[in-house]
Enzyme design. Structure first.
Site, mmCIF file in Angstrom:
data_model
loop_
_atom_site.group_PDB
_atom_site.id
_atom_site.type_symbol
_atom_site.label_atom_id
_atom_site.label_comp_id
_atom_site.label_asym_id
_atom_site.label_seq_id
_atom_site.Cartn_x
_atom_site.Cartn_y
_atom_site.Cartn_z
ATOM 1 N N TYR A 122 45.260 13.725 66.352
ATOM 2 C CA TYR A 122 46.300 13.973 65.347
ATOM 3 C C TYR A 122 45.753 13.621 63.972
ATOM 4 O O TYR A 122 45.380 12.471 63.710
ATOM 5 C CB TYR A 122 47.519 13.122 65.711
ATOM 6 C CG TYR A 122 48.688 13.167 64.763
ATOM 7 C CD1 TYR A 122 48.866 14.192 63.845
ATOM 8 C CD2 TYR A 122 49.660 12.158 64.801
ATOM 9 C CE1 TYR A 122 49.948 14.216 62.991
ATOM 10 C CE2 TYR A 122 50.753 12.172 63.957
ATOM 11 C CZ TYR A 122 50.893 13.194 63.056
ATOM 12 O OH TYR A 122 51.980 13.212 62.212
ATOM 13 N N LYS A 131 46.156 18.331 66.449
ATOM 14 C CA LYS A 131 47.367 18.517 65.656
ATOM 15 C C LYS A 131 46.987 18.320 64.196
ATOM 16 O O LYS A 131 46.513 17.260 63.798
ATOM 17 C CB LYS A 131 48.458 17.526 66.051
ATOM 18 C CG LYS A 131 49.713 17.640 65.184
ATOM 19 C CD LYS A 131 50.712 16.545 65.517
ATOM 20 C CE LYS A 131 51.880 16.556 64.536
ATOM 21 N NZ LYS A 131 52.789 15.410 64.743
#
Length: 303
Positions: free
Chosen positions: A137, A165
């Protein structure tokens, strides 16, 4: 290992607190059920919306278990396990795996600025201790660390780091990721205002707190993309854009809690130092939600 374990709208539940600022697990279960029942394609607890850094180890475990039990395998689960130390990240990743999570998400949290080598070693250490996939992320706004595309490519050399992400808000980076990493890597958009652009860039899914308030519109946008209905996708996106901008600008936990209250749902309270939206901000959100629920048609706009 199949990389695209998650497709579509990945919903982030808030972590609600009671009047004593204790985690309200029964309410959390109820709010999680709303997300599943309204069509979200996956559930991702303990992210920014779930105020992960504000929770104790025991609270994180309780939220993880409540999520897995409530979802009950109906959709995949992506559990946030990030921590300042590698040891604690490993601990929470192992707990999530034992609890039945589909995958875990890790952001490189740090007090001191981490080097690329330190970040790679951090992910590699966690990956070596679990067998489920990891989503890397990247969100410099909350972590203080911006992982470059070159660094992300290094992370993807770790066997079970299979997803990215991207939340920088840079759509060109998303195009770069798809071009450089190809179809073998699943990547996901975490920037709400870029939902349409990210899908156009080839994102496999959209990680968002918006389904707490407008689940139908979020899912319809994804369906329009899947059906190659660009005009319909644009209309759906513009209909929800003001809300997407608002919840990011005002802070996801604050905005989602206020929005749930406006919709007649109990969103619990916040944990200090977070405070509710002001009266003016709440009224602004109320008007945005009203406009979304009563959209102006093309014919009405022409009058």
């Amino acid at each position: 290992m199949k990389n695209t374990l998650f497709e579509g709208v990945i919903a982030y539940p808030i972590t609600p607190f009671d009047e004593n600022e204790k985690v309200n697990i029964p309410l959390f279960r109820k709010l999680t059920e709303r997300l599943v029942a309204s069509g979200s394609h996956a559930i991702a607890p303990l992210g920014s919306t779930g105020v992960l850094p504000y929770l104790s180890d025991e609270e994180k475990e309780a939220v993880t278990e409540a999520t897995i039990q409530q979802v009950a395998g109906r959709v995949p689960t992506l559990v946030g396990v990030s921590n300042l130390t590698t040891e604690k990240t490993v601990y929470h990743a192992q707990f999530a795996e034992k609890s039945g999570a589909t995958a875990v998400m890790i952001i490189p949290m740090s007090y001191w600025k981490l080097t690329d080598d330190e970040i790679v070693e951090h992910y590699d250490a966690v990956a070596s201790k679990i067998s489920i996939p990891i989503m890397a992320y990247n969100n410099p706004a909350t972590s203080g660390v911006d992982m470059s595309p070159a660094l992300l490519k290094r992370l993807l050399e770790i066997p079970n780091v299979t997803m990215i992400k991207e939340s920088t808000g840079d759509v060109q980076r998303m195009h770069y990721l798809r071009k450089e990493l190809g179809e073998e890597v699943a990547f996901y958009n975490g920037s709400n205002p870029l939902a349409l652009a990210a899908f156009s860039a080839g994102a496999n899914g959209w990680c968002t707190a918006a389904p707490n308030l407008i689940p139908e519109l979020n899912v319809e946008l994804y369906n329009a993309i899947q059906n190659n209905d660009l005009e319909g996708a644009q209309q759906l996106f513009y209909q929800q854009l003001d809300l997407l901008k608002f919840i990011v600008a005002k802070g996801l936990p604050r905005a989602i809690k206020a929005g749930l209250h406006i919709l007649g749902e109990d969103g619990g309270t916040l944990r200090s130092p977070l405070k509710p939206l002001t009266e003016a901000e709440t009224e602004e959100l109320r008007l945005i939600l009203f406009r979304i629920q009563t959209p102006v048609t093309t014919a009405e706009k022409a009058l």
